[in-house]
Design a protein around this motif. Sequence first.
Motif, mmCIF file in Angstrom:
data_model
loop_
_atom_site.group_PDB
_atom_site.id
_atom_site.type_symbol
_atom_site.label_atom_id
_atom_site.label_comp_id
_atom_site.label_asym_id
_atom_site.label_seq_id
_atom_site.Cartn_x
_atom_site.Cartn_y
_atom_site.Cartn_z
ATOM 1 N N ALA A 90 37.283 29.006 37.283
ATOM 2 C CA ALA A 90 36.169 29.955 37.267
ATOM 3 C C ALA A 90 34.875 29.166 37.426
ATOM 4 O O ALA A 90 34.832 27.972 37.101
ATOM 5 C CB ALA A 90 36.130 30.754 35.968
ATOM 6 N N GLY A 91 33.834 29.841 37.911
ATOM 7 C CA GLY A 91 32.558 29.159 38.073
ATOM 8 C C GLY A 91 31.974 28.704 36.752
ATOM 9 O O GLY A 91 31.450 27.586 36.639
ATOM 10 N N VAL A 92 32.054 29.553 35.728
ATOM 11 C CA VAL A 92 31.699 29.193 34.353
ATOM 12 C C VAL A 92 32.707 29.872 33.430
ATOM 13 O O VAL A 92 33.335 30.858 33.793
ATOM 14 C CB VAL A 92 30.261 29.619 33.964
ATOM 15 N N HIS A 93 32.841 29.313 32.238
ATOM 16 C CA HIS A 93 33.716 29.947 31.253
ATOM 17 C C HIS A 93 33.062 31.240 30.784
ATOM 18 O O HIS A 93 31.883 31.250 30.413
ATOM 19 C CB HIS A 93 33.938 29.013 30.064
ATOM 20 N N ALA A 236 34.406 27.669 41.703
ATOM 21 C CA ALA A 236 35.825 27.318 41.595
ATOM 22 C C ALA A 236 36.654 28.598 41.561
ATOM 23 O O ALA A 236 36.224 29.634 41.045
ATOM 24 C CB ALA A 236 36.065 26.489 40.344
ATOM 25 N N GLN A 237 37.855 28.518 42.097
ATOM 26 C CA GLN A 237 38.720 29.684 42.223
ATOM 27 C C GLN A 237 39.884 29.609 41.238
ATOM 28 O O GLN A 237 40.418 28.537 40.970
ATOM 29 C CB GLN A 237 39.272 29.777 43.652
ATOM 30 N N LEU A 365 40.397 36.476 29.978
ATOM 31 C CA LEU A 365 40.671 35.051 29.851
ATOM 32 C C LEU A 365 42.128 34.732 30.170
ATOM 33 O O LEU A 365 42.428 33.755 30.868
ATOM 34 C CB LEU A 365 40.321 34.572 28.448
ATOM 35 N N GLU A 366 43.032 35.552 29.693
ATOM 36 C CA GLU A 366 44.451 35.343 29.966
ATOM 37 C C GLU A 366 44.735 35.472 31.457
ATOM 38 O O GLU A 366 45.516 34.692 32.029
ATOM 39 C CB GLU A 366 45.293 36.346 29.188
ATOM 40 N N GLY A 367 44.102 36.437 32.101
ATOM 41 C CA GLY A 367 44.291 36.608 33.540
ATOM 42 C C GLY A 367 43.826 35.394 34.322
ATOM 43 O O GLY A 367 44.501 34.946 35.263
ATOM 44 N N LEU A 368 42.669 34.838 33.950
ATOM 45 C CA LEU A 368 42.177 33.640 34.629
ATOM 46 C C LEU A 368 43.152 32.483 34.477
ATOM 47 O O LEU A 368 43.448 31.769 35.445
ATOM 48 C CB LEU A 368 40.809 33.251 34.067
ATOM 49 N N ALA A 369 43.646 32.274 33.261
ATOM 50 C CA ALA A 369 44.569 31.167 33.017
ATOM 51 C C ALA A 369 45.879 31.360 33.778
ATOM 52 O O ALA A 369 46.420 30.411 34.366
ATOM 53 C CB ALA A 369 44.833 31.036 31.517
ATOM 54 N N GLN A 370 46.396 32.587 33.813
ATOM 55 C CA GLN A 370 47.644 32.838 34.517
ATOM 56 C C GLN A 370 47.484 32.621 36.019
ATOM 57 O O GLN A 370 48.345 32.015 36.663
ATOM 58 C CB GLN A 370 48.112 34.270 34.239
ATOM 59 N N GLU A 371 46.406 33.137 36.582
ATOM 60 C CA GLU A 371 46.181 32.946 38.016
ATOM 61 C C GLU A 371 46.053 31.474 38.358
ATOM 62 O O GLU A 371 46.549 31.009 39.394
ATOM 63 C CB GLU A 371 44.920 33.689 38.453
ATOM 64 N N ASP A 379 50.485 33.552 43.380
ATOM 65 C CA ASP A 379 49.340 33.695 42.487
ATOM 66 C C ASP A 379 48.652 35.049 42.604
ATOM 67 O O ASP A 379 47.871 35.426 41.749
ATOM 68 C CB ASP A 379 48.315 32.562 42.688
ATOM 69 N N ARG A 380 48.920 35.802 43.655
ATOM 70 C CA ARG A 380 48.236 37.099 43.809
ATOM 71 C C ARG A 380 48.792 38.150 42.873
ATOM 72 O O ARG A 380 48.168 39.173 42.647
ATOM 73 C CB ARG A 380 48.319 37.568 45.261
#
Length: 383
Positions: A90-93, A236-237, A365-371, A379-380
């Motif tokens: 992610a660009g920022v947390h 960041a992606q 947050l969980e979605g970001l970590a999983q992706e 990953d989609r």
Amino acid sequence: MEHAFGHGESFLVGVEEELLIVDRQTHRLAPAAAVLLESLSAPVGSAGYEAPAAEIELRSAPCAQAADAAEQLAQLRGRAPTADLTLMGAGVHPTARWGDVALVDIERYAQVGETMRGLIRRTPECALHVHVSMPDPESAIRAYNGLREHLPVLIALGANSPWWFGADSGLASARYALVRSYPRRGVPNRLRDFEHYVETIDAVTAAGELPDYTWVWWDVRLQPKLGTVEVRELDAQSRVSDVAGIGALVQGLACHEAGSGAGARASRGAGARASSGARGTLPTEAIAESCFRACRDGLDASIFAGGAVRPAREVARATIELARPYARDLGSEPALDGLRDVLERGGGAERQRAAYRRGGVEAMLEGLAQETMAPLGRDRGAN
């Protein structure tokens, strides 16, 4: 200035991505770069520190195809987690507190901390950088001038930081807004030729008493020692497939703007007519205005292209078609096609907000970590 343009194969693509280090259970920032890098045991040059101790940088080798560069990053991501730590793209947390930054104890970052002071200590921010190798300095200058005009659509496609400091920022890329306060950032001016570049860099480094040109952090810049043109300052992606798509787009656009390859002939037509105009002709101030609109509204923005203000999605589709002949020649067309999902279903900013609507902060947050940890190609469906 010594340079490496033309010293190897032209139009290879390399990607650098900065990723947050978080606790696997709480998803809070974890200033544990040293621990993670030691456990990663990555090949030399493929992983390293960034200024904040709660992030690392992963680097692909130069690749002929964007998908290969993304696959290298996916493999590095997969090796990174420990029992207590994982990565987040992610660009920022989204929920880190203001000032929650510990800097890595390295001389370069100590100098960054001294010169940036409170600016660097607001929150860790993570970018995606795409390099494309150039056959000679003048091709690099043409690519640099032209890529400047594609920055707004690239920012819109890559926007992935809608939340900051525990609240929705109202922006698609809060990170892009944050780093505007740093020196030597933003849309750079058009350059006449390589000599003009050297004169400009010499003046900037002298005025800032900078060690070298790598401290000049324009949104597009040349990397003479690497022989590349570099698009910087995209968020960041989380999905590595989006990294592949953006990498393929930048690679194709760089080839087009340099004026090289069979794709140059193939692109003469609707795709070329739909582009933002003659290469390198739009005023810097106009590009910067569209960059802000893209930072604010992402793919829902309206940006200036082709002599008029137009929907960002429309411009993005035309820009993808402009790059397509080159991506096809280079073998990166499948990766480029992955951007269709971003255009149709939304990018990172939209997915973060959708996850929050479904399940609140923890779901986001969980979605970001999983992706981030999902393999390329799967990953989609992670979030």
